[in-house]
Each structure stands twice: as structure tokens, then as C-alpha cells.
Design a protein around this motif. Structure first.
Motif, PDB file in Angstrom:
ATOM      1  N   SER A 281     -68.126   5.964  -6.596  1.00 54.49           N
ATOM      2  CA  SER A 281     -67.768   6.256  -7.980  1.00 54.49           C
ATOM      3  C   SER A 281     -68.284   7.621  -8.410  1.00 54.49           C
ATOM      4  O   SER A 281     -67.601   8.368  -9.117  1.00 54.49           O
ATOM      5  N   GLN A 282     -69.497   7.983  -7.959  1.00 53.09           N
ATOM      6  CA  GLN A 282     -70.034   9.299  -8.300  1.00 53.09           C
ATOM      7  C   GLN A 282     -69.229  10.406  -7.643  1.00 53.09           C
ATOM      8  O   GLN A 282     -68.918  11.422  -8.272  1.00 53.09           O
TER       9      GLN A 282
ATOM     10  N   ALA B 276     -66.134  10.255  -6.770  1.00 53.04           N
ATOM     11  CA  ALA B 276     -64.838  10.307  -7.451  1.00 53.04           C
ATOM     12  C   ALA B 276     -64.948  11.092  -8.755  1.00 53.04           C
ATOM     13  O   ALA B 276     -64.088  11.927  -9.073  1.00 53.04           O
ATOM     14  N   ARG B 277     -66.009  10.836  -9.529  1.00 54.47           N
ATOM     15  CA  ARG B 277     -66.215  11.575 -10.783  1.00 54.47           C
ATOM     16  C   ARG B 277     -66.341  13.067 -10.522  1.00 54.47           C
ATOM     17  O   ARG B 277     -65.774  13.889 -11.264  1.00 54.47           O
ATOM     18  N   MET B 278     -67.090  13.427  -9.474  1.00 50.36           N
ATOM     19  CA  MET B 278     -67.273  14.846  -9.183  1.00 50.36           C
ATOM     20  C   MET B 278     -65.939  15.507  -8.834  1.00 50.36           C
ATOM     21  O   MET B 278     -65.649  16.621  -9.290  1.00 50.36           O
ATOM     22  N   LEU B 279     -65.126  14.829  -8.042  1.00 46.79           N
ATOM     23  CA  LEU B 279     -63.825  15.399  -7.674  1.00 46.79           C
ATOM     24  C   LEU B 279     -62.929  15.573  -8.900  1.00 46.79           C
ATOM     25  O   LEU B 279     -62.282  16.612  -9.073  1.00 46.79           O
ATOM     26  N   VAL B 280     -62.884  14.555  -9.742  1.00 42.77           N
ATOM     27  CA  VAL B 280     -62.037  14.647 -10.932  1.00 42.77           C
ATOM     28  C   VAL B 280     -62.545  15.738 -11.872  1.00 42.77           C
ATOM     29  O   VAL B 280     -61.754  16.527 -12.425  1.00 42.77           O
ATOM     30  N   GLU B 281     -63.860  15.832 -12.032  1.00 45.11           N
ATOM     31  CA  GLU B 281     -64.418  16.878 -12.893  1.00 45.11           C
ATOM     32  C   GLU B 281     -64.175  18.266 -12.323  1.00 45.11           C
ATOM     33  O   GLU B 281     -63.937  19.220 -13.081  1.00 45.11           O
ATOM     34  N   GLU B 282     -64.226  18.392 -11.005  1.00 40.44           N
ATOM     35  CA  GLU B 282     -63.914  19.685 -10.385  1.00 40.44           C
ATOM     36  C   GLU B 282     -62.485  20.091 -10.695  1.00 40.44           C
ATOM     37  O   GLU B 282     -62.196  21.251 -10.991  1.00 40.44           O
TER      38      GLU B 282
ATOM     39  N   LEU C 247     -59.217   5.260  -3.603  1.00 44.79           N
ATOM     40  CA  LEU C 247     -59.194   4.132  -4.528  1.00 44.79           C
ATOM     41  C   LEU C 247     -60.074   4.413  -5.746  1.00 44.79           C
ATOM     42  O   LEU C 247     -59.657   4.178  -6.892  1.00 44.79           O
ATOM     43  N   TYR C 248     -61.264   4.951  -5.502  1.00 45.02           N
ATOM     44  CA  TYR C 248     -62.179   5.218  -6.614  1.00 45.02           C
ATOM     45  C   TYR C 248     -61.691   6.385  -7.474  1.00 45.02           C
ATOM     46  O   TYR C 248     -61.901   6.389  -8.699  1.00 45.02           O
TER      47      TYR C 248
ATOM     48  N   GLU D 113     -60.927   6.256 -11.403  1.00 45.56           N
ATOM     49  CA  GLU D 113     -61.505   7.224 -12.339  1.00 45.56           C
ATOM     50  C   GLU D 113     -60.415   7.849 -13.197  1.00 45.56           C
ATOM     51  O   GLU D 113     -60.591   8.024 -14.417  1.00 45.56           O
ATOM     52  N   LEU D 114     -59.293   8.173 -12.588  1.00 40.84           N
ATOM     53  CA  LEU D 114     -58.173   8.743 -13.343  1.00 40.84           C
ATOM     54  C   LEU D 114     -57.651   7.735 -14.362  1.00 40.84           C
ATOM     55  O   LEU D 114     -57.357   8.086 -15.511  1.00 40.84           O
ATOM     56  N   ALA D 115     -57.545   6.477 -13.941  1.00 47.03           N
ATOM     57  CA  ALA D 115     -57.059   5.434 -14.848  1.00 47.03           C
ATOM     58  C   ALA D 115     -58.016   5.254 -16.026  1.00 47.03           C
ATOM     59  O   ALA D 115     -57.589   5.080 -17.182  1.00 47.03           O
ATOM     60  N   ALA D 116     -59.326   5.300 -15.732  1.00 45.22           N
ATOM     61  CA  ALA D 116     -60.323   5.147 -16.797  1.00 45.22           C
ATOM     62  C   ALA D 116     -60.250   6.286 -17.805  1.00 45.22           C
ATOM     63  O   ALA D 116     -60.558   6.098 -18.987  1.00 45.22           O
ATOM     64  N   ARG D 117     -59.835   7.442 -17.343  1.00 41.72           N
ATOM     65  CA  ARG D 117     -59.715   8.609 -18.218  1.00 41.72           C
ATOM     66  C   ARG D 117     -58.329   8.692 -18.869  1.00 41.72           C
ATOM     67  O   ARG D 117     -58.054   9.638 -19.630  1.00 41.72           O
ATOM     68  N   GLY D 118     -57.462   7.760 -18.500  1.00 49.31           N
ATOM     69  CA  GLY D 118     -56.103   7.777 -19.050  1.00 49.31           C
ATOM     70  C   GLY D 118     -55.255   8.888 -18.477  1.00 49.31           C
ATOM     71  O   GLY D 118     -54.301   9.351 -19.137  1.00 49.31           O
ATOM     72  N   THR D 119     -55.563   9.301 -17.272  1.00 55.03           N
ATOM     73  CA  THR D 119     -54.828  10.386 -16.612  1.00 55.03           C
ATOM     74  C   THR D 119     -53.931   9.802 -15.531  1.00 55.03           C
ATOM     75  O   THR D 119     -54.422   9.149 -14.603  1.00 55.03           O
ATOM     76  N   ALA D 120     -52.658  10.006 -15.637  1.00 55.35           N
ATOM     77  CA  ALA D 120     -51.721   9.490 -14.639  1.00 55.35           C
ATOM     78  C   ALA D 120     -51.735  10.376 -13.400  1.00 55.35           C
ATOM     79  O   ALA D 120     -51.888  11.590 -13.509  1.00 55.35           O
ATOM     80  N   PRO D 121     -51.591   9.787 -12.216  1.00 53.71           N
ATOM     81  CA  PRO D 121     -51.477  10.606 -11.005  1.00 53.71           C
ATOM     82  C   PRO D 121     -50.291  11.569 -11.103  1.00 53.71           C
ATOM     83  O   PRO D 121     -49.283  11.249 -11.735  1.00 53.71           O
ATOM     84  N   ARG D 122     -50.415  12.714 -10.504  1.00 54.04           N
ATOM     85  CA  ARG D 122     -49.330  13.701 -10.538  1.00 54.04           C
ATOM     86  C   ARG D 122     -48.131  13.157  -9.774  1.00 54.04           C
ATOM     87  O   ARG D 122     -48.264  12.579  -8.708  1.00 54.04           O
ATOM     88  N   GLY D 123     -46.962  13.372 -10.359  1.00 53.61           N
ATOM     89  CA  GLY D 123     -45.749  12.888  -9.724  1.00 53.61           C
ATOM     90  C   GLY D 123     -45.408  11.459 -10.102  1.00 53.61           C
ATOM     91  O   GLY D 123     -44.395  10.917  -9.686  1.00 53.61           O
ATOM     92  N   ALA D 124     -46.320  10.819 -10.876  1.00 48.25           N
ATOM     93  CA  ALA D 124     -46.091   9.427 -11.254  1.00 48.25           C
ATOM     94  C   ALA D 124     -45.170   9.356 -12.474  1.00 48.25           C
ATOM     95  O   ALA D 124     -45.087  10.276 -13.258  1.00 48.25           O
TER      96      ALA D 124
END
Length: 367
Positions: A128-129, A131-137, A351-352, A356-367
Motif C-alpha cells: 500500500s505504501q 502504491a501511494r508513492m507511485l500514484v503521488e509520483e 492491485l494495490y 489507491e486510484l479507486a480510493a482517490r476517485g481516479t479512474a484508470p487511463r483508457g477506462a
């Protein structure tokens, strides 16, 4: 991520330090005897009474003051005759150079504890950590570099790596000839080293990677093979489509190699270094030599736009504790070791990240 405070250079121990001493390089690629050798830690050089940080920090380099008065960390082979090189060995400021290693030591008295080794397959992995770092990057417009070995392709983590590229979590891909070869073989023939998706050897499969190489060489490059429809999916296909830079470096054992592979060793170092200096995060999966090579080029920290420092997140994944320990022993102390196989790591991390994207309300690209 841990922040790294700058030292207080107004205190007496620093204001009383001398300026760094410089001597000219005696010849191209030759440093003056007694030159200062850099580490990957935050380093400050006193010039004209002011403490300054050099650009493009890395271990095993020299500190060079150019004609415009800019400080750089340079590999010895790239220093030109007459350039001013910092001299000395002390890292405590007494010779005008201060290396900040204090932040590494958090203090505390020794105490008997279990599970204190830094690298162990028995320790829990905080996906989870990561995943957060990747999304924040991605959100901050960072530059995560991924360093991968062919086991990532063979282990059926190819689709996950492709997903990370298409979703914008990869700033650059650093790998060897084999990663691209077997990814392209999978695209064209559905095999890697002749092995089917179910892990079974196929008749005549031993030569399929050579046929894949030949098709790309006939096209002229990986990009042209994508454009012409020879390569229709996978890691290299995604890099080309999404304009993600990649560096494929050669070795003596390479088949082919592919036309994009940099076969000159020093040119390959320079090509990798161009991405290492921009890295804000590094993920190294199933590759001992490329991981250590990249680690040697990375600083242990990131300098933010406001001049503040933070630790450069470095994740090293391998099925063997030895590889992760060796990376740390070679100076990449900030590396976080994940002892598992490439397939499990990539599947679970994806998966994580999706969670993380779902928790932030961010849809995957191309979705």
C-alpha cells in the motif's frame, strides 16, 4: 517519504571552515592526485564563503567547477584538461566539503530485538505504501525509472509492466537486450525463449527469439516494427505508443542484438545516466547487474524545486536476498528490499495501485 534537512551553515563549525581547494585536471580523463571522491549523499562545497550543492550528484565521481562557476559531479573520464577539481578527503567540512550523513543515524541505544535485518523474505511487504508513492509520483509529475530483467517477462508479469507504462507510472525503462527480445517474441509468437504461456516448451521454440530479433532488424528499429505492425502489444509496444524513453544496454552474451541496443559500454552508461539524473523514484525488478549499475548512478536524495531534499524512494525486487543485500552493500543504502518473485510483485503492486486510484476517485487511463 523521509525529508532530509539541510545543515545549519550559520553555526560556528561551518562558518569557520575554509573554502574548498581546487586543482586543474592534468589531462582529459585524468584527475589530479588527491581529488575528492563523491558519495551519493547530500554534499555541500564551500566556494567564495558560501556552501553550495553540486548538480547531478552520484557516487564515485569528482567535484568540478566549470568555467561559468557551476558545480557538477562528473565521472573522471568526462573531466577535461584544465577543469577545476575539488581536492581533499575529509567529509566533515574541514577541507571545504561537507557530506551530510547525519540523517542516516536516527540514534537510540542498542536493544535486543527480533526481525531487525533490513532484507528478509520473512518480513511483510507494504504494498500500500509503494502504491501511494507511485500514484503521488504521477500526480506531482515525477520521473520514476524502472529497471527490469528478463525474468519479469518470463514470469508472466509482462501484462502488468505494460499496464504501468500505459497508466503513466513509468518515466523511463532501463533494461538489457533480453527484456526487449523476449517481450517482442511474446508479441509476435506468443512465447518467451520458446516457452508457451502455460510454461511448456514448444516445438522449434528455441529459435523463436532469433526470428523475433530478425524481424525487428529488418524493420530497422523497435519503433518502426511497432509502426509497421510487426509488434502489436507488450512492453516495448507500450513504450513506443506512449513515448516512454527506454535504454537497452548490451552485454557479451546478447543474441542479435536488437538494433536499438547500445553496445558501447561507456555510451550505455551515459545513456542510462541521462535518466538517472532526472529520477525521482526507482523500481528495480529481477536484475542484479542493471540494478547495481543504476544504483551507482543515483543520488540517495531528490532535490525539490524549492531546494528542499527528500529521500529518493528505491525499491529493489528479487527472489534472492543476496541481490538486494548486494545493492545496499554497493552504496545504495536507501534501497528498500522486496524478496519475492517478479510475477507476484507486479501482480500485487498493480492491485494495490488500482485500489489507491479507486480510493482517490481516479479512474484508470483508457477506462
Amino acid at each position: 517519504m523521509s525529508t532530509i534537512p539541510h545543515p545549519d551553515f550559520t553555526v560556528a563549525r561551518f562558518t569557520q571552515c575554509p573554502d574548498a581547494r581546487f586543482e586543474p585536471a592534468p589531462a582529459d580523463g585524468v584527475l589530479p592526485e588527491g581529488f575528492f571522491t563523491t558519495t551519493n549523499l547530500p554534499t555541500y562545497v564551500r566556494v567564495g564563503g558560501a556552501w553550495r550543492m553540486p548538480r547531478e550528484p552520484r557516487m564515485d565521481g569528482a567535484l568540478v567547477l566549470d568555467a561559468q562557476g557551476e558545480l557538477w559531479v562528473r565521472e573522471g573520464r568526462r573531466v577535461r584538461a584544465g577543469e577545476r577539481v575539488v581536492m581533499g578527503h575529509a567529509e566533515d567540512g574541514t577541507q571545504g566539503v561537507y557530506v551530510n550523513s547525519a540523517y542516516l543515524h536516527s540514534g537510540g541505544e542498542g536493544e535486543f530485538k527480533f526481525m531487525t535485518s533490513e532484507v528478509s523474505r520473512e518480513k511483510p511487504i507494504d504494498y500500500s505504501q509503494m502504491a501511494r508513492m507511485l500514484v503521488e509520483e504521477r500526480e506531482r509529475g515525477g520521473y520514476p525509472i524502472w529497471v527490469t530483467g528478463p525474468a519479469l517477462v518470463h514470469s508472466r508479469a509482462r501484462a502488468d509492466m505494460t499496464w504501468f507504462i500505459t497508466q503513466g507510472f513509468v518515466g523511463a525503462l532501463l533494461a538489457g537486450n533480453a527484456v526487449a527480445v523476449h517481450d517482442i517474441e511474446a508479441s509476435i509468437f506468443g512465447t518467451t525463449l520458446g516457452m508457451s504461456g502455460s510454461g511448456e516448451a514448444t516445438s522449434g521454440g528455441h529459435g523463436l527469439h532469433m526470428r523475433a530479433i530478425n524481424k525487428v532488424r529488418a524493420a530497422g528499429s523497435i519503433a518502426k516494427a511497432v509502426e509497421s505492425g510487426v509488434i502489436t502489444n507488450g512492453i516495448m509496444h507500450a513504450c513506443v505508443l506512449h513515448e516512454i524513453p527506454f535504454v537497452l544496454t548490451g552485454s557479451i552474451r546478447d543474441d542479435g542484438p536488437l538494433p536499438d541496443v547500445v553496445t558501447d559500454n561507456l555510451a550505455a552508461q551515459d545513456a542510462m545516466r541521462r535518466h538517472a539524473v532526472k529520477a525521482t523514484m526507482a523500481v528495480m525488478v529481477a536484475t542484479a547487474l542493471h540494478a547495481i549499475a543504476t544504483g551507482n548512478m543515483l543520488p540517495a536524495f531528490v532535490t525539490e524545486k524549492d531546494g528542499s531534499l527528500r529521500e529518493l524512494p528505491t525499491i529493489c525486487v528479487d527472489s534472492s536476498e543476496f541481490v538486494v543485500s548486494k545493492l545496499k552493500d554497493r552504496g545504495t543504502h536507501q534501497a528498500f528490499g522486496v524478496v519475492t518473485n517478479a510475477q507476484d510483485f507486479m501482480h500485487i503492486l498493480r492491485l494495490y495501485v488500482e485500489r489507491e486510484l479507486a480510493a482517490r476517485g481516479t479512474a484508470p487511463r483508457g477506462a
